[in-house]
Design a protein around this motif. Structure first.
Motif, PDB file in Angstrom:
ATOM      1  N   UNK A 105      19.110  -5.032 -18.113  1.00 48.08           N
ATOM      2  CA  UNK A 105      17.997  -3.966 -18.226  1.00 48.08           C
ATOM      3  C   UNK A 105      17.472  -4.116 -16.686  1.00 48.08           C
ATOM      4  N   UNK A 106      18.251  -3.708 -15.673  1.00 46.18           N
ATOM      5  CA  UNK A 106      17.819  -3.806 -14.500  1.00 46.18           C
ATOM      6  C   UNK A 106      16.589  -2.999 -14.335  1.00 46.18           C
ATOM      7  N   UNK A 107      16.785  -1.651 -14.714  1.00 46.88           N
ATOM      8  CA  UNK A 107      15.673  -0.485 -14.455  1.00 46.88           C
ATOM      9  C   UNK A 107      13.969  -1.060 -15.049  1.00 46.88           C
ATOM     10  N   UNK A 108      14.216  -1.582 -16.050  1.00 44.79           N
ATOM     11  CA  UNK A 108      12.996  -2.092 -16.568  1.00 44.79           C
ATOM     12  C   UNK A 108      12.477  -3.505 -15.751  1.00 44.79           C
ATOM     13  N   UNK A 109      13.434  -4.474 -15.437  1.00 47.62           N
ATOM     14  CA  UNK A 109      13.224  -5.701 -14.606  1.00 47.62           C
ATOM     15  C   UNK A 109      12.497  -5.332 -13.519  1.00 47.62           C
ATOM     16  N   UNK A 110      12.774  -4.250 -12.798  1.00 41.64           N
ATOM     17  CA  UNK A 110      12.065  -3.831 -11.698  1.00 41.64           C
ATOM     18  C   UNK A 110      10.627  -3.871 -11.791  1.00 41.64           C
ATOM     19  N   UNK A 111      10.186  -3.066 -12.736  1.00 41.11           N
ATOM     20  CA  UNK A 111       8.742  -3.256 -12.926  1.00 41.11           C
ATOM     21  C   UNK A 111       8.189  -4.424 -13.287  1.00 41.11           C
ATOM     22  N   UNK A 112       8.920  -5.181 -13.991  1.00 38.51           N
ATOM     23  CA  UNK A 112       8.352  -6.633 -14.349  1.00 38.51           C
ATOM     24  C   UNK A 112       7.966  -7.315 -13.107  1.00 38.51           C
ATOM     25  N   UNK A 113       9.190  -7.254 -12.338  1.00 38.47           N
ATOM     26  CA  UNK A 113       9.024  -8.266 -10.813  1.00 38.47           C
ATOM     27  C   UNK A 113       8.138  -7.583 -10.009  1.00 38.47           C
ATOM     28  N   UNK A 114       8.012  -6.239  -9.829  1.00 41.01           N
ATOM     29  CA  UNK A 114       6.597  -5.775  -9.268  1.00 41.01           C
ATOM     30  C   UNK A 114       5.462  -6.377  -9.750  1.00 41.01           C
ATOM     31  N   UNK A 139      21.403  -8.943 -10.208  1.00 41.73           N
ATOM     32  CA  UNK A 139      21.309  -9.500  -9.257  1.00 41.73           C
ATOM     33  C   UNK A 139      20.937  -8.822  -7.888  1.00 41.73           C
ATOM     34  N   UNK A 140      21.150  -7.399  -7.956  1.00 41.71           N
ATOM     35  CA  UNK A 140      20.526  -6.726  -6.814  1.00 41.71           C
ATOM     36  C   UNK A 140      19.090  -6.541  -6.862  1.00 41.71           C
ATOM     37  N   UNK A 141      18.584  -6.257  -8.044  1.00 41.14           N
ATOM     38  CA  UNK A 141      17.120  -5.887  -8.084  1.00 41.14           C
ATOM     39  C   UNK A 141      16.369  -7.228  -7.755  1.00 41.14           C
ATOM     40  N   UNK A 142      16.985  -8.358  -8.188  1.00 44.20           N
ATOM     41  CA  UNK A 142      16.338  -9.787  -7.622  1.00 44.20           C
ATOM     42  C   UNK A 142      16.372 -10.093  -6.404  1.00 44.20           C
ATOM     43  N   UNK A 143      17.591  -9.695  -5.708  1.00 43.44           N
ATOM     44  CA  UNK A 143      17.740 -10.042  -4.285  1.00 43.44           C
ATOM     45  C   UNK A 143      16.752  -9.238  -3.293  1.00 43.44           C
ATOM     46  N   UNK A 144      16.611  -7.785  -4.089  1.00 40.02           N
ATOM     47  CA  UNK A 144      15.552  -7.077  -3.350  1.00 40.02           C
ATOM     48  C   UNK A 144      14.259  -7.543  -3.199  1.00 40.02           C
ATOM     49  N   UNK A 145      13.934  -8.170  -4.639  1.00 45.48           N
ATOM     50  CA  UNK A 145      12.503  -8.737  -4.867  1.00 45.48           C
ATOM     51  C   UNK A 145      12.338 -10.269  -3.784  1.00 45.48           C
ATOM     52  N   UNK A 146      13.491 -10.861  -3.782  1.00 45.61           N
ATOM     53  CA  UNK A 146      13.328 -12.206  -3.088  1.00 45.61           C
ATOM     54  C   UNK A 146      13.349 -12.010  -1.540  1.00 45.61           C
ATOM     55  N   UNK A 147      13.964 -10.975  -1.010  1.00 42.02           N
ATOM     56  CA  UNK A 147      13.960 -10.572   0.216  1.00 42.02           C
ATOM     57  C   UNK A 147      12.554 -10.269   0.701  1.00 42.02           C
ATOM     58  N   UNK A 182       8.873 -11.852 -20.903  1.00 46.26           N
ATOM     59  CA  UNK A 182      10.284 -10.981 -20.868  1.00 46.26           C
ATOM     60  C   UNK A 182      10.030  -9.935 -19.957  1.00 46.26           C
ATOM     61  N   UNK A 183      11.238  -9.210 -19.814  1.00 46.78           N
ATOM     62  CA  UNK A 183      11.629  -8.019 -18.684  1.00 46.78           C
ATOM     63  C   UNK A 183      10.757  -6.975 -19.207  1.00 46.78           C
ATOM     64  N   UNK A 184      10.243  -6.616 -20.574  1.00 44.17           N
ATOM     65  CA  UNK A 184       9.646  -5.638 -20.863  1.00 44.17           C
ATOM     66  C   UNK A 184       8.189  -5.630 -20.807  1.00 44.17           C
ATOM     67  N   UNK A 185       7.858  -6.722 -19.984  1.00 46.87           N
ATOM     68  CA  UNK A 185       6.172  -7.288 -20.166  1.00 46.87           C
ATOM     69  C   UNK A 185       5.795  -6.855 -18.566  1.00 46.87           C
ATOM     70  N   UNK A 186       4.418  -6.373 -18.339  1.00 42.26           N
ATOM     71  CA  UNK A 186       3.891  -6.437 -17.208  1.00 42.26           C
ATOM     72  C   UNK A 186       2.888  -7.368 -17.332  1.00 42.26           C
ATOM     73  N   UNK A 187       2.632  -8.427 -16.295  1.00 45.71           N
ATOM     74  CA  UNK A 187       1.782  -9.656 -16.453  1.00 45.71           C
ATOM     75  C   UNK A 187       0.445  -9.141 -15.655  1.00 45.71           C
ATOM     76  N   UNK A 188      -0.579  -9.565 -15.970  1.00 39.78           N
ATOM     77  CA  UNK A 188      -1.991  -9.486 -15.340  1.00 39.78           C
ATOM     78  C   UNK A 188      -1.806 -10.250 -14.096  1.00 39.78           C
ATOM     79  N   UNK A 189      -2.447  -9.947 -12.869  1.00 38.66           N
ATOM     80  CA  UNK A 189      -2.497 -10.710 -11.736  1.00 38.66           C
ATOM     81  C   UNK A 189      -2.998 -12.330 -12.055  1.00 38.66           C
ATOM     82  N   UNK A 190      -4.017 -12.461 -12.761  1.00 39.37           N
ATOM     83  CA  UNK A 190      -4.326 -13.755 -12.894  1.00 39.37           C
ATOM     84  C   UNK A 190      -3.732 -14.516 -14.372  1.00 39.37           C
ATOM     85  N   UNK A 191      -2.492 -13.991 -14.645  1.00 37.70           N
ATOM     86  CA  UNK A 191      -1.864 -14.452 -15.790  1.00 37.70           C
ATOM     87  C   UNK A 191      -1.819 -16.059 -15.662  1.00 37.70           C
ATOM     88  N   UNK A 192      -1.189 -16.859 -14.556  1.00 37.07           N
ATOM     89  CA  UNK A 192      -1.161 -18.028 -14.764  1.00 37.07           C
ATOM     90  C   UNK A 192      -2.277 -18.734 -14.679  1.00 37.07           C
TER      91      UNK A 192
END
Length: 416
Positions: A105-114, A139-147, A182-192
């Motif tokens: 679910x790489x398309x959905x994952x990208x928003x989660x990682x953002x 792998x490509x989505x995570x590589x872009x995020x890690x860069x 999960x990859x269908x979740x968007x976290x709040x900036x202060x989640x942690x």
């Protein structure tokens, strides 16, 4: 249906924010927060979401909680920035490992990682576990995020199953605390920070769950799931659960699905999770049982003598299944996961008697699900077959658990 725009309002800054676009909806559901702490929800006509309208409605609805929050800070009026004494401010320097498990679910994952990139906690690592991938898109989505952000790491778990993926994350994570989403979740900036607030509430807290707010309601399927999941999507009061606490008076406790939270938003004292042996790999999405691994780990935490904290300040936004077929599959998995978890408890000698004595009351409460969900839906019709699919899943879960258990013991079997 015209849908509902889901958003949040921070009283201190008078800022209205949402993870989903504002469109032609007629109604707004507003999560009111003060210095990040959720106070509760407002339902307003979309035309009444100007700063003065929302602020006035929030003060009228939550005046007592606002005053309690500010009294803890030693102030009498709302201030733009949270003070050092704010009850929502937690000072902690421990490494926190965030684990996201995903599969194709790489398309959905990208928003989660953002959104994960915007987390404000400074001492953080983010591990993305690619579960039995069929291609390299994740792998490509995570590589872009890690860069762009070196906190991101990519790990593969070749065997299918959410519990296996979570256990892989546990094996490679180095944090004192381990947070899962999960990859269908968007976290709040202060989640942690919200999760850490839960751990700091009491010295015996071994697991923290948080508020999983509905990100958008644009279809009947999303409306139904929002009503069905109210136990963890609408509670804005912190709670503590332990075997000797007030909740122990409930005859179903601790075998009470939904009251602790959900697997889309939970964190552990990593040492405790290791001592418990991680998640049960016969349970969870990607196995025959399709779920139940979060219910199982909650009970195991409590039976180990530790407490669970439900902390609304640990906020994430969840994108529900938007079409009927996907909803029916999810509800079937809810049913199979619940009865698979209960079957495991019946199979085990040390929990068998506890569960047997609770079955009659549990069945009566399950029968009330339909009425409770319909009451929350008001005049909106539930998608045809949703509750039936959940009950069908409940009926097949015991057999599926026994098959999954046998598959784990069979060399070369991946538990599909």
């Amino acid at each position: 249906m015209s849908g509902t725009w889901c958003c949040e309002w921070e009283l201190a800054t008078e800022e209205l924010r949402s993870v989903s676009p504002r469109g032609a909806q007629r109604t707004a559901r507003v999560l009111v927060r003060l210095h990040g702490e959720p106070l509760g929800y407002l339902t307003l006509p979309l035309t009444d979401t100007g700063p003065a309208d929302v602020a006035g409605a929030a003060w009228r609805a939550f005046a007592d909680r606002i005053e309690q929050h500010l009294a803890a800070e030693g102030v009498e009026v709302v201030i733009p920035v949270a003070g050092e004494a704010c009850p929502n401010r937690v000072v902690d320097e421990e490494l926190v490992s965030v684990v996201v498990c995903t599969r194709n679910r790489s398309d959905q994952l990208a928003a989660c990682l953002d959104r994960l990139r915007e987390l404000t906690y400074p001492n953080l690592e983010i591990v993305v576990v690619d579960n039995a991938p069929s291609d390299d898109s994740t792998r490509h989505v995570v590589a872009a995020a890690a860069a762009a952000d070196p906190r991101f790491r990519y790990v593969v778990e070749p065997r299918p199953g959410l519990s296996r993926a979570r256990n892989r994350g546990l094996a490679v994570a180095g944090g004192t605390y381990l947070a899962y989403t999960d990859d269908d979740v968007e976290v709040d900036p202060d989640w942690v920070e919200g999760l850490l607030r839960g751990f700091h509430r009491r010295s015996d807290v071994g697991c923290v769950t948080g508020l999983v707010a509905t990100a958008e309601i644009t279809s009947a399927a999303e409306e139904y799931f929002d009503a069905r999941a109210a136990s963890w999507s609408s509670r804005c009061e912190p709670e503590l659960f332990s075997l000797d606490g007030a909740h122990a008076r409930d005859p179903l406790f601790p075998y009470s699905p939904g009251i602790f939270g959900t697997g889309a938003n939970l964190a552990f004292d990593r040492a405790l999770l290791v001592a418990l042996g991680g998640f049960d790999e016969a349970l969870g999405a990607g196995t025959r049982t399709r779920g139940g691994e979060d219910l199982d780990i909650f009970v195991r935490v409590l039976r180990a003598g530790r407490a669970i904290a439900y902390e609304p300040a640990a906020l994430v936004w969840h994108h529900h299944r938007a079409d009927r077929d996907a909803l029916l599959q999810q509800m079937y998995g809810y049913g199979t996961g619940l009865s698979a978890f209960l079957t495991k408890a019946l199979v085990q000698r040390d929990t068998r008697r506890e569960v047997l004595g609770r079955i009659p009351l549990g069945l009566r409460r399950m029968a009330g699900i339909r009425t409770q969900t319909r009451e929350r839906l008001d005049d909106v019709a539930a998608p045809r077959g949703a509750l039936l699919r959940e009950f069908l899943g409940f009926g097949t879960g015991p057999l599926l658990y026994l098959l999954a258990l046998r598959a784990l013991r069979t060399p070369g079997e991946h538990g599909r």
